[in-house]
Scaffold this active site. Structure first.
Site, mmCIF file in Angstrom:
data_model
loop_
_atom_site.group_PDB
_atom_site.id
_atom_site.type_symbol
_atom_site.label_atom_id
_atom_site.label_comp_id
_atom_site.label_asym_id
_atom_site.label_seq_id
_atom_site.Cartn_x
_atom_site.Cartn_y
_atom_site.Cartn_z
ATOM 1 N N THR A 76 -4.912 -2.444 -3.360
ATOM 2 C CA THR A 76 -6.264 -2.940 -3.080
ATOM 3 C C THR A 76 -6.550 -2.890 -1.584
ATOM 4 O O THR A 76 -7.636 -2.471 -1.147
ATOM 5 C CB THR A 76 -6.412 -4.381 -3.602
ATOM 6 O OG1 THR A 76 -6.038 -4.415 -4.977
ATOM 7 C CG2 THR A 76 -7.835 -4.880 -3.464
ATOM 8 N N ALA A 276 9.135 2.801 -6.528
ATOM 9 C CA ALA A 276 9.843 2.510 -5.279
ATOM 10 C C ALA A 276 11.122 1.724 -5.505
ATOM 11 O O ALA A 276 11.976 1.687 -4.626
ATOM 12 C CB ALA A 276 8.934 1.744 -4.322
#
Length: 559
Positions: A76, A276
């Site tokens: 975001t 990740a």
């Protein structure tokens, strides 16, 4: 307070422009956009090649603290900052990863931003998008099929079926497939052996696509994949099975970056999607390097906390692609600070300044870690309605005591208008020339020393521990010429340790290395630590239970 719309309601109300118009804003001619409908397109390889001589813009990394169930909002903020930079007159492109179906139907949710800082079409991006993940899954599993087929037809390469290291993949969380026996059912089905599935985002093919510079480089890397070993422990490569050409064909379109737009009609490249915590956590090199040729600023993100995503962005992606980030943004929230300070999720709405102060140790650790790479940083406080002035000030004071600045950002509620201050700060940092970027360790350092360097300098642990068999395997790879490769740590995202419940800023812990995998095509060694799984499972109440089509045929419940 006015009714708060859900992300999907906001996205559905977006006033999108034709994708050709978005391309024109950054100089991509219509003939070099391969449209997928009206609002998304792939960028042609010919155009990418044509801009290689352009001057590079400045690269900004958005990273975060360790994720908590309270939510941090890294994507975001990445999208909001891209809009904010365009708002203050800079030509900016956002570069983010594609979403995996696994977490969408599991627990984590989508990967297109949120509130009024989103990339659209949100539903498409969080589902099948332009088919890239399906192409990666198929290319990976073609290689799997060729291995077992080769063994079935006489095993001319002398593959030791006990030493096949290439697993299968699917883009879904399915713990039942982690370990399995394949080729059961008699002579017609081949020779039974142990196998298993990983999630597509952990596939070496995903990493290869994200690190390749063009189709020629892609095909070479695919050929370099080690699929198995012979009885004399010599490696068998994908090229030995003549798999690289067909795999590259399946990935031809997937190799081209996807162009979409933000809610404010600014360009966004969405391409590639390695996790990740179990992979290297960055969008594709092709998307990032192309964006740098077309914009003043490129805002990209690295997955999860800075201990995983940022470390891999710096030590793997930037090292391999020759990238030099100009500045970094560390995203944090008051809610997450309180959670790190010991507050339960159900109590996060109550003011607790002391818990904020206590939880800031986690943020402080990430600030220190980014400094180790020589990249100037600023903290973005992603605002929630429940945050109080006193709690926000406590965070700002703590960051100031660390010698850095924390800026309150309201992009979720206000779009680019809520993040102008951060955009101006990022420009000041980037244009100051303060970045002295360097990876954490040199190529020549032995593999286990590289692991220990990350454990001690980034995780603040005492040491990495591993069985002799793991150390011997690393040494054997060094002898085979792979010692120069960087390491890709597969570890829980929730803590600096391998214990997901150990929040804050622990020190002195050991990091157990359970398994190591050589990704020779991608160009790194995967180090699997603790209990992290390369095939996640679904939670007791998966997100899929709340996803459905409404009476108008629209998707509901998707984040």
């Amino acid at each position: 307070m006015a009714e708060v719309k859900s992300d999907i309601e906001i996205a559905r109300g977006a006033k999108k422009k034709q994708i050709q118009e978005i391309g024109q804003k950054i100089g991509i001619p219509t003939e070099h956009l391969l449209p997928y409908g009206h609002d998304k397109a792939k960028i042609s390889a010919e155009f990418i090649k044509s801009v290689k001589g352009n001057k590079d813009g400045r690269l900004i990394l958005v990273t975060a603290i360790n994720p908590t169930p309270a939510g941090e909002g890294k994507t975001t903020t990445t999208v909001g900052l891209g809009d904010g930079l365009n708002r203050i007159g800079k030509k900016a492109i956002v570069c983010i990863r594609e979403a995996s179906l696994g977490p969408n139907f599991g627990v984590k949710g989508g990967a297109a931003g949120g509130g009024y800082a989103q990339v659209v079409p949100m539903e498409d991006m969080n589902l099948h998008f332009t088919g890239d993940f399906h192409a990666i899954t198929t290319a990976h599993n073609l290689l799997s099929a060729l291995i077992d087929n080769h063994i079935y037809w006489g095993n001319e390469l002398g593959i030791d079926t006990r030493r096949v290291v290439w697993r299968r993949v699917m883009d879904m969380n399915d713990r039942a497939l982690r370990e399995m026996i394949c080729s059961l059912g008699g002579v017609a089905n081949g020779f039974p052996r142990e196998g298993g599935f990983d999630i597509t985002v952990a596939s070496e093919v995903m990493a290869i696509l994200c690190l390749s510079t063009d189709l020629k480089d892609l095909e070479k890397r695919l050929g370099d994949i080690i699929v198995a070993y012979r009885r004399d422990k010599s490696a068998v490569y994908a090229r030995d099975l003549k798999a690289d050409g067909a795999m590259a064909v399946l990935l031809k379109d997937a190799m081209q970056p996807n162009l979409v737009q933000t809610l404010e009609n600014n360009p966004a490249f969405v391409h590639g999607g390695p996790f990740a915590n179990i992979a290297h956590g960055c969008n594709s090199v092709v998307a990032t390097t192309t964006a740098l040729k077309l914009a003043d600023y490129v805002v990209t993100e690295a997955g999860f906390g800075a201990d995983l995503g940022a470390e891999k962005f710096f030590d793997i992606k930037c090292r391999k692609a020759g990238l030099k980030p100009a500045a970094a943004v560390i995203v944090a929230t008051v809610r997450a600070m309180k959670m790190n300070g010991g507050v339960k999720k159900e109590d996060l709405g109550k003011e607790n300044v002391e818990a904020v102060k206590k939880g800031c140790a986690n943020l402080g650790r990430h600030i220190e870690n980014i400094r180790q790479f020589g990249v100037p940083a600023v903290v973005a406080i992603n605002h929630f309605y429940s945050d109080t002035d006193a709690e926000i000030q406590a965070m700002k004071d703590y960051v100031a005591s660390m010698g850095e600045e924390a800026i309150l950002c309201k992009h979720w509620a206000k779009g680019s208008a809520g993040i102008e201050e951060l955009a101006n700060k990022v420009v000041a940092l980037a244009e100051s020339g303060a970045s002295q970027f360097a990876p954490l360790y040199p190529d020549a350092m032995p593999l286990f020393e590289k692991i220990n360097t990350i454990v001690q300098r980034i995780y603040r642990g005492s040491e990495a521990i591993a069985d002799k068999s793991v150390r011997d395997q690393l040494h054997a790879w060094e002898q085979a010429g792979y010692g120069h490769l960087p390491v890709c740590m597969a570890k829980t995202q929730y803590s600096f340790s391998t214990d997901p419940n150990l929040r804050g800023a622990p020190t002195g812990h050991t990091v157990p290395v359970r398994e190591v995998r050589l990704s020779a095509g991608a160009g790194f060694v995967v180090i699997i630590c603790g209990e992290v799984m390369t095939m996640p499972g679904l939670p007791k109440a998966p997100s899929s239970e709340k996803i459905f089509l409404n009476e108008m045929g629209q998707i509901e419940g998707l984040f």
